[in-house]
Design a protein around this motif. Structure first.
Motif, PDB file in Angstrom:
ATOM      1  N   VAL A   1      75.539  60.182 -21.053  1.00 12.91           N
ATOM      2  CA  VAL A   1      76.291  58.970 -21.378  1.00 12.91           C
ATOM      3  C   VAL A   1      77.782  59.203 -21.190  1.00 12.91           C
ATOM      4  O   VAL A   1      78.506  58.364 -20.656  1.00 12.91           O
ATOM      5  CB  VAL A   1      76.002  58.528 -22.824  1.00 12.91           C
ATOM      6  CG1 VAL A   1      76.919  57.365 -23.224  1.00 12.91           C
ATOM      7  CG2 VAL A   1      74.539  58.109 -22.972  1.00 12.91           C
ATOM      8  N   GLU A   2      78.243  60.365 -21.604  1.00 13.08           N
ATOM      9  CA  GLU A   2      79.644  60.740 -21.421  1.00 13.08           C
ATOM     10  C   GLU A   2      79.685  62.104 -20.753  1.00 13.08           C
ATOM     11  O   GLU A   2      79.060  63.057 -21.234  1.00 13.08           O
ATOM     12  CB  GLU A   2      80.373  60.777 -22.768  1.00 13.08           C
ATOM     13  CG  GLU A   2      81.861  61.010 -22.654  1.00 13.08           C
ATOM     14  CD  GLU A   2      82.592  60.863 -23.977  1.00 13.08           C
ATOM     15  OE1 GLU A   2      83.702  61.425 -24.093  1.00 13.08           O
ATOM     16  OE2 GLU A   2      82.049  60.197 -24.879  1.00 13.08           O
ATOM     17  N   ALA A   3      80.386  62.193 -19.648  1.00 12.98           N
ATOM     18  CA  ALA A   3      80.417  63.438 -18.876  1.00 12.98           C
ATOM     19  C   ALA A   3      80.810  64.631 -19.739  1.00 12.98           C
ATOM     20  O   ALA A   3      81.778  64.572 -20.510  1.00 12.98           O
ATOM     21  CB  ALA A   3      81.397  63.298 -17.715  1.00 12.98           C
ATOM     22  N   GLY A   4      80.043  65.695 -19.604  1.00  8.78           N
ATOM     23  CA  GLY A   4      80.341  66.935 -20.321  1.00  8.78           C
ATOM     24  C   GLY A   4      79.840  66.974 -21.744  1.00  8.78           C
ATOM     25  O   GLY A   4      80.017  67.986 -22.433  1.00  8.78           O
ATOM     26  N   LYS A   5      79.208  65.902 -22.209  1.00  5.05           N
ATOM     27  CA  LYS A   5      78.744  65.850 -23.588  1.00  5.05           C
ATOM     28  C   LYS A   5      77.262  65.508 -23.663  1.00  5.05           C
ATOM     29  O   LYS A   5      76.730  64.817 -22.799  1.00  5.05           O
ATOM     30  CB  LYS A   5      79.534  64.818 -24.404  1.00  5.05           C
ATOM     31  CG  LYS A   5      80.987  65.175 -24.633  1.00  5.05           C
ATOM     32  CD  LYS A   5      81.646  64.163 -25.554  1.00  5.05           C
ATOM     33  CE  LYS A   5      83.096  64.561 -25.861  1.00  5.05           C
ATOM     34  NZ  LYS A   5      83.727  63.586 -26.794  1.00  5.05           N
ATOM     35  N   LEU A   6      76.615  66.004 -24.704  1.00  4.79           N
ATOM     36  CA  LEU A   6      75.261  65.598 -25.051  1.00  4.79           C
ATOM     37  C   LEU A   6      75.377  64.842 -26.360  1.00  4.79           C
ATOM     38  O   LEU A   6      75.636  65.431 -27.408  1.00  4.79           O
ATOM     39  CB  LEU A   6      74.345  66.819 -25.212  1.00  4.79           C
ATOM     40  CG  LEU A   6      72.879  66.491 -25.537  1.00  4.79           C
ATOM     41  CD1 LEU A   6      72.185  65.860 -24.325  1.00  4.79           C
ATOM     42  CD2 LEU A   6      72.128  67.749 -25.977  1.00  4.79           C
ATOM     43  N   ILE A   7      75.209  63.530 -26.308  1.00  6.23           N
ATOM     44  CA  ILE A   7      75.368  62.699 -27.499  1.00  6.23           C
ATOM     45  C   ILE A   7      74.025  62.569 -28.211  1.00  6.23           C
ATOM     46  O   ILE A   7      73.051  62.091 -27.648  1.00  6.23           O
ATOM     47  CB  ILE A   7      75.922  61.310 -27.147  1.00  6.23           C
ATOM     48  CG1 ILE A   7      77.288  61.448 -26.464  1.00  6.23           C
ATOM     49  CG2 ILE A   7      76.029  60.444 -28.402  1.00  6.23           C
ATOM     50  CD1 ILE A   7      77.913  60.133 -26.050  1.00  6.23           C
ATOM     51  N   MET A   8      74.008  63.016 -29.440  1.00  8.30           N
ATOM     52  CA  MET A   8      72.802  62.975 -30.268  1.00  8.30           C
ATOM     53  C   MET A   8      72.960  61.922 -31.356  1.00  8.30           C
ATOM     54  O   MET A   8      73.865  61.995 -32.187  1.00  8.30           O
ATOM     55  CB  MET A   8      72.571  64.348 -30.904  1.00  8.30           C
ATOM     56  CG  MET A   8      71.568  64.369 -32.051  1.00  8.30           C
ATOM     57  SD  MET A   8      71.576  66.006 -32.852  1.00  8.30           S
ATOM     58  CE  MET A   8      70.657  65.667 -34.360  1.00  8.30           C
ATOM     59  N   ALA A   9      72.059  60.940 -31.373  1.00  9.71           N
ATOM     60  CA  ALA A   9      72.025  59.949 -32.444  1.00  9.71           C
ATOM     61  C   ALA A   9      71.138  60.494 -33.549  1.00  9.71           C
ATOM     62  O   ALA A   9      70.081  61.075 -33.289  1.00  9.71           O
ATOM     63  CB  ALA A   9      71.470  58.621 -31.923  1.00  9.71           C
ATOM     64  N   THR A  10      71.554  60.337 -34.791  1.00  9.62           N
ATOM     65  CA  THR A  10      70.767  60.843 -35.908  1.00  9.62           C
ATOM     66  C   THR A  10      71.019  60.022 -37.154  1.00  9.62           C
ATOM     67  O   THR A  10      71.884  59.138 -37.178  1.00  9.62           O
ATOM     68  CB  THR A  10      71.087  62.332 -36.187  1.00  9.62           C
ATOM     69  OG1 THR A  10      70.095  62.884 -37.042  1.00  9.62           O
ATOM     70  CG2 THR A  10      72.466  62.495 -36.807  1.00  9.62           C
ATOM     71  N   ASN A  11      70.244  60.308 -38.186  1.00 13.24           N
ATOM     72  CA  ASN A  11      70.446  59.730 -39.508  1.00 13.24           C
ATOM     73  C   ASN A  11      70.553  60.913 -40.462  1.00 13.24           C
ATOM     74  O   ASN A  11      69.546  61.496 -40.862  1.00 13.24           O
ATOM     75  CB  ASN A  11      69.271  58.827 -39.889  1.00 13.24           C
ATOM     76  CG  ASN A  11      69.371  58.267 -41.301  1.00 13.24           C
ATOM     77  OD1 ASN A  11      68.415  58.340 -42.061  1.00 13.24           O
ATOM     78  ND2 ASN A  11      70.505  57.710 -41.654  1.00 13.24           N
ATOM     79  N   ALA A  12      71.776  61.316 -40.778  1.00 11.06           N
ATOM     80  CA  ALA A  12      72.029  62.575 -41.482  1.00 11.06           C
ATOM     81  C   ALA A  12      71.794  62.496 -42.989  1.00 11.06           C
ATOM     82  O   ALA A  12      72.626  62.926 -43.792  1.00 11.06           O
ATOM     83  CB  ALA A  12      73.440  63.057 -41.184  1.00 11.06           C
ATOM     84  N   THR A  13      70.631  61.955 -43.355  1.00  5.49           N
ATOM     85  CA  THR A  13      70.237  61.901 -44.766  1.00  5.49           C
ATOM     86  C   THR A  13      68.818  62.443 -44.895  1.00  5.49           C
ATOM     87  O   THR A  13      68.036  61.964 -45.714  1.00  5.49           O
ATOM     88  CB  THR A  13      70.293  60.465 -45.308  1.00  5.49           C
ATOM     89  OG1 THR A  13      69.405  59.624 -44.533  1.00  5.49           O
ATOM     90  CG2 THR A  13      71.696  59.893 -45.216  1.00  5.49           C
ATOM     91  N   PHE A  14      68.511  63.444 -44.086  1.00  5.77           N
ATOM     92  CA  PHE A  14      67.143  63.922 -43.970  1.00  5.77           C
ATOM     93  C   PHE A  14      67.106  65.438 -44.050  1.00  5.77           C
ATOM     94  O   PHE A  14      66.780  66.130 -43.097  1.00  5.77           O
ATOM     95  CB  PHE A  14      66.587  63.431 -42.623  1.00  5.77           C
ATOM     96  CG  PHE A  14      65.102  63.573 -42.455  1.00  5.77           C
ATOM     97  CD1 PHE A  14      64.218  62.806 -43.185  1.00  5.77           C
ATOM     98  CD2 PHE A  14      64.587  64.472 -41.536  1.00  5.77           C
ATOM     99  CE1 PHE A  14      62.853  62.917 -43.011  1.00  5.77           C
ATOM    100  CE2 PHE A  14      63.219  64.605 -41.346  1.00  5.77           C
ATOM    101  CZ  PHE A  14      62.349  63.828 -42.098  1.00  5.77           C
ATOM    102  N   PRO A  15      67.485  65.996 -45.209  1.00 11.08           N
ATOM    103  CA  PRO A  15      67.512  67.454 -45.345  1.00 11.08           C
ATOM    104  C   PRO A  15      66.089  68.025 -45.299  1.00 11.08           C
ATOM    105  O   PRO A  15      65.145  67.381 -45.758  1.00 11.08           O
ATOM    106  CB  PRO A  15      68.135  67.655 -46.731  1.00 11.08           C
ATOM    107  CG  PRO A  15      67.785  66.411 -47.496  1.00 11.08           C
ATOM    108  CD  PRO A  15      67.834  65.325 -46.466  1.00 11.08           C
ATOM    109  N   PRO A  16      65.899  69.206 -44.717  1.00 10.46           N
ATOM    110  CA  PRO A  16      66.922  70.085 -44.139  1.00 10.46           C
ATOM    111  C   PRO A  16      67.088  69.897 -42.634  1.00 10.46           C
ATOM    112  O   PRO A  16      67.642  70.764 -41.965  1.00 10.46           O
ATOM    113  CB  PRO A  16      66.355  71.465 -44.448  1.00 10.46           C
ATOM    114  CG  PRO A  16      64.875  71.271 -44.273  1.00 10.46           C
ATOM    115  CD  PRO A  16      64.586  69.885 -44.799  1.00 10.46           C
ATOM    116  N   TYR A  17      66.625  68.786 -42.081  1.00 13.40           N
ATOM    117  CA  TYR A  17      66.731  68.582 -40.635  1.00 13.40           C
ATOM    118  C   TYR A  17      68.113  68.091 -40.202  1.00 13.40           C
ATOM    119  O   TYR A  17      68.639  68.536 -39.181  1.00 13.40           O
ATOM    120  CB  TYR A  17      65.635  67.624 -40.155  1.00 13.40           C
ATOM    121  CG  TYR A  17      64.285  68.283 -40.142  1.00 13.40           C
ATOM    122  CD1 TYR A  17      63.837  68.995 -39.031  1.00 13.40           C
ATOM    123  CD2 TYR A  17      63.470  68.252 -41.262  1.00 13.40           C
ATOM    124  CE1 TYR A  17      62.618  69.643 -39.029  1.00 13.40           C
ATOM    125  CE2 TYR A  17      62.239  68.903 -41.277  1.00 13.40           C
ATOM    126  CZ  TYR A  17      61.824  69.596 -40.158  1.00 13.40           C
ATOM    127  OH  TYR A  17      60.619  70.244 -40.171  1.00 13.40           O
TER     128      TYR A  17
END
Length: 281
Positions: A59-75
């Motif tokens: 999506v953006e050159a040089g980057k790997l954009i990861m979408a997440t929902n950071a309320t899921f410990p310990p993942y």
């Protein structure tokens, strides 16, 4: 009762800008718009050409954009400093390194994270995502990198002893997750209350608003440890596999991610990351 079987082969803001001015500025705007259109068409043509040739594009050159929902410990979760950490975060970082890319994490609601890759706003989605038949229609998935268990959290004095006892009780789940899907299918929408994240669902259980919570076992362990008076039932509800979601038809990305995953499994990196966050019992 239906027991869902995990399927593994391996959900916009529109901004409008209005402007007015002199005829000279209108001409300039027209020229700029024409130039922008040409650039956009050229970029689209280049992207299509790259995809056709099997060249990995992001999506953006040089980057790997990861979408997440950071309320899921310990993942995936956030530290007190506001940084991201967890199993998925570290695995994504290792994949990005393998591909020579910089990892960028975009935190959002779970449903929005799934949509992000479908709409081309993120390269991958990792948030303890399980493969389902419906998701396979709109997304592609990598090979599995972890096993997930849907567990049932109840108060210590609950009369719920197994999944067979859930009928007639109010079940709390995180919206959009497979736990929510399974429970809705098995017991009906009227028996399930959806919450934005697992923490809110567990808080509702503590407050007596629901009778139990169905959620993945790893975060369930974290929530129970932080909330005295709760327990996890011995019998699991559903077992499934976690995989990395990405845009439908993005063969180059799928092959690149699977290749990186294979290397990380072979050299023990993934197991080391999992062991760092989940102690063997």
């Amino acid at each position: 009762m239906k027991k869902a079987l995990s399927v593994l082969t391996a959900a916009a803001l529109v901004m409008s800008l209005a402007a007015c001015g002199s005829s000279a500025s209108s001409a300039a705007s027209s020229e700029a718009a024409s130039s922008e259109t040409a650039s956009s068409e050229a970029a689209s043509s280049e992207a299509a050409s790259s995809e056709a040739s099997g060249e990995l594009t992001t999506v953006e050159a040089g980057k790997l954009i990861m979408a997440t929902n950071a309320t899921f410990p310990p993942y995936e979760m956030t530290t007190d400093a506001g940084d991201f950490e967890g199993i998925d975060v570290e695995i994504a970082g290792a994949i990005a390194e393998k591909l020579g890319l910089e990892l960028q994490i975009d935190d959002m609601d779970f449903d929005a994270a799934l949509l992000s890759v479908q709409q081309g706003k993120a390269d991958i989605v990792m948030a303890g995502v399980s493969v389902t038949e419906d998701r396979l229609l709109v997304m592609d998935f990598s090979d599995s990198y972890a096993t997930g268990i849907q567990s049932i959290i109840v108060p210590e004095d609950s009369d719920i002893a197994s999944a067979d006892d859930l009928a007639g009780h109010m079940i709390g789940c995180q919206r959009g997750t497979t736990g929510y899907i399974y429970c809705s299918d098995d017991f009906g929408d009227e028996s399930v209350t959806a919450y934005d994240n697992g923490l809110t669902a567990v808080q509702a259980l503590v407050n007596g608003q629901v009778d139990c919570v169905v959620i993945d076992n790893a975060p369930a362990q974290e929530f129970v440890a932080a909330n005295p008076g709760l327990k996890i039932l011995d019998t699991s509800y559903v077992e499934e596999e976690y995989a990395i979601g990405m845009g439908k038809g993005n063969t180059a990305m799928l092959e690149a991610v699977n290749g990186a995953l294979a290397d990380l499994k072979e050299d023990g990196t993934i197991q080391a990351i999992v062991d760092k966050y989940i102690s063997a019992e």
